[in-house]
Design a protein around this motif. Sequence first.
Motif, short mmCIF file in Angstrom:
data_model
loop_
_atom_site.label_atom_id
_atom_site.label_comp_id
_atom_site.label_asym_id
_atom_site.label_seq_id
_atom_site.Cartn_x
_atom_site.Cartn_y
_atom_site.Cartn_z
N SER A 13 0.85 -1.19 0.00
CA SER A 13 0.00 0.00 0.00
C SER A 13 0.89 1.25 0.00
CB SER A 13 -0.93 0.01 1.21
OG SER A 13 -0.21 0.39 2.36
N GLY A 14 0.43 2.28 -0.64
CA GLY A 14 1.23 3.49 -0.84
C GLY A 14 1.83 4.05 0.43
N ILE A 15 1.00 4.20 1.45
CA ILE A 15 1.49 4.84 2.68
C ILE A 15 2.54 3.98 3.37
CG2 ILE A 15 0.78 5.57 5.01
CD1 ILE A 15 -1.92 6.38 3.73
N ALA A 27 4.47 1.50 1.97
CA ALA A 27 5.69 1.38 1.16
C ALA A 27 6.53 2.65 1.27
CB ALA A 27 5.33 1.10 -0.30
N ASP A 28 5.89 3.78 1.17
CA ASP A 28 6.60 5.05 1.29
C ASP A 28 7.24 5.16 2.68
OD1 ASP A 28 7.22 7.85 0.58
OD2 ASP A 28 5.79 8.31 2.18
N GLY A 29 6.49 4.80 3.69
CA GLY A 29 6.98 4.93 5.07
C GLY A 29 8.16 4.02 5.34
N VAL A 30 8.09 2.77 4.86
CA VAL A 30 9.15 1.80 5.17
C VAL A 30 10.42 2.13 4.39
CG1 VAL A 30 8.83 -0.09 3.49
CG2 VAL A 30 9.33 -0.62 5.89
N LEU A 31 10.25 2.76 3.21
CA LEU A 31 11.43 3.15 2.43
C LEU A 31 12.13 4.34 3.08
CD1 LEU A 31 10.02 2.70 -1.18
CD2 LEU A 31 11.86 1.37 -0.11
N LYS A 32 11.36 5.23 3.69
CA LYS A 32 11.96 6.38 4.38
C LYS A 32 12.71 5.92 5.63
CE LYS A 32 8.97 10.11 2.82
NZ LYS A 32 7.52 10.42 2.81
N ASP A 33 12.08 5.03 6.38
CA ASP A 33 12.71 4.49 7.59
C ASP A 33 12.02 3.16 7.91
OD1 ASP A 33 13.62 3.78 10.08
OD2 ASP A 33 13.07 5.68 11.06
N PRO A 34 12.74 2.02 7.79
CA PRO A 34 12.10 0.71 8.01
C PRO A 34 11.35 0.64 9.34
CG PRO A 34 14.34 0.43 7.18
CD PRO A 34 14.16 1.91 7.41
N GLU A 35 11.85 1.34 10.34
CA GLU A 35 11.20 1.26 11.65
C GLU A 35 9.81 1.88 11.68
OE1 GLU A 35 13.49 2.22 15.15
OE2 GLU A 35 15.26 1.25 14.31
N ASN A 36 9.48 2.60 10.59
CA ASN A 36 8.11 3.13 10.52
C ASN A 36 7.09 2.00 10.51
OD1 ASN A 36 8.80 5.84 10.52
ND2 ASN A 36 9.01 5.94 8.29
#
Length: 412
Positions: A305-307, A309-318
């Motif tokens: 899901s967009g949110i 995938a974007d979040g985990v790419l910025k910081d996996p701990e998201n």
Amino acid sequence: MPKIYFLDVTNRDGVQTAKLGLSKLEKTLINIYLNDMGVFQSEFGFPTTRHESLYLQANLELAEMGVLKPIRLEGWIRAITGDVETTFKLVPSIQHLNLSISTSDQMIDGKFQGRKTRDDIISDMVEAVDAAHSHGIKTIGVNAEDASRTDLDYLIKFGLAAKEHGADRLRYCDTLGYDNPFTIYENIKTLAENTGMPIEVHCHGDLGMAVGNSLAGAKGAIDGGQDAYINTTINGIGERAGNADLIATILAVTKSKGFLEKYQLGKAINLSKGWKIARFASYAFGVPIPLNQPGVGANAFAHSSGIHADGVLKDPENYELYSFKELGRGEPRFVETGREIIAGQYSGISGFRHLMGKMEVTFSSKEETQEILELVRYANVESQKPLVEDQLLFIAKYPKIAKKLLTLTPLE
Ligand SMILES: [Zn+2]
């Protein structure tokens, strides 16, 4: 402060599972992988079952050779003197045992049907413990089957009698998966406080709570002043809905909110072997790992899901509690897409030499190649599926042990 240990029962509870089984070589490899992971103890089989004898002896030899070290290999039998005697006849060098007997009124009435009273259960158990000691056993765990449906005062009496006769651990079996985290915590804490014995926590998943109950049970034992030995199986394979999954339970103990700040492992676990052991057990049992299995499922680190995938790419701990790398995942896997040479039960020498050469194994003579190939054929007969690299390497490295594992002699 008391500590938490892992005691894996895949090679006992796991292989008791209806419709499933493992070859003796597969069971051996599981013991090796558990040892590599730092699991404290493996319940490696059934010493009174004749077709297990050579497998159990061979694994005890591997322990002696330092291959299966420091893991503790322990056999499961019923808590009756007859089983103890058979054990020492068939597997004389065994050093650790768990003796099991039902303790609930449900089982006493429903299974023994008037043939045994509560007092008989305790006297059978202590006689078996005494018999095992007379043969020089090193450690004994006493299993209260159906402990979660057993009267707690009676369970304490049972534990105290075991302790008085020198038993080392008490296994609390939630045989039917009936407990919840609140009840198992209270029961095990009370048991630990009143018996002064280390407690094994043995949970089943009939209500989907095996891992949570294991965590709560371990907390109960430690809060009660005793070490906890959590029983697990790889991929949760076990009777009916299964047992507490090894990897999920390790993750729950080491990653869940604040737990490790208060409680400690007695022995470091090498989680990076997790991916390998889960995949091997899946292959050996012929049971796929569920997509959403904690840590080792195909989707355990997948994001679409967009949110997310974007979040985990910025910081996996998201969106990830722990990294796939911690489980030993992430190595690219090479799958043969062209010609394949496979070692099977009818393989010949040239294909076999080619296959072993790819793993950089060479043999000193034609006779040696023939001998190892013969063992590989037998291993294929026993498992009825292609051997994995580690199995081929094991046979090449320990041919005498492999021969023992592959020898099955039925009664005349
Ligand atoms: Zn069980």
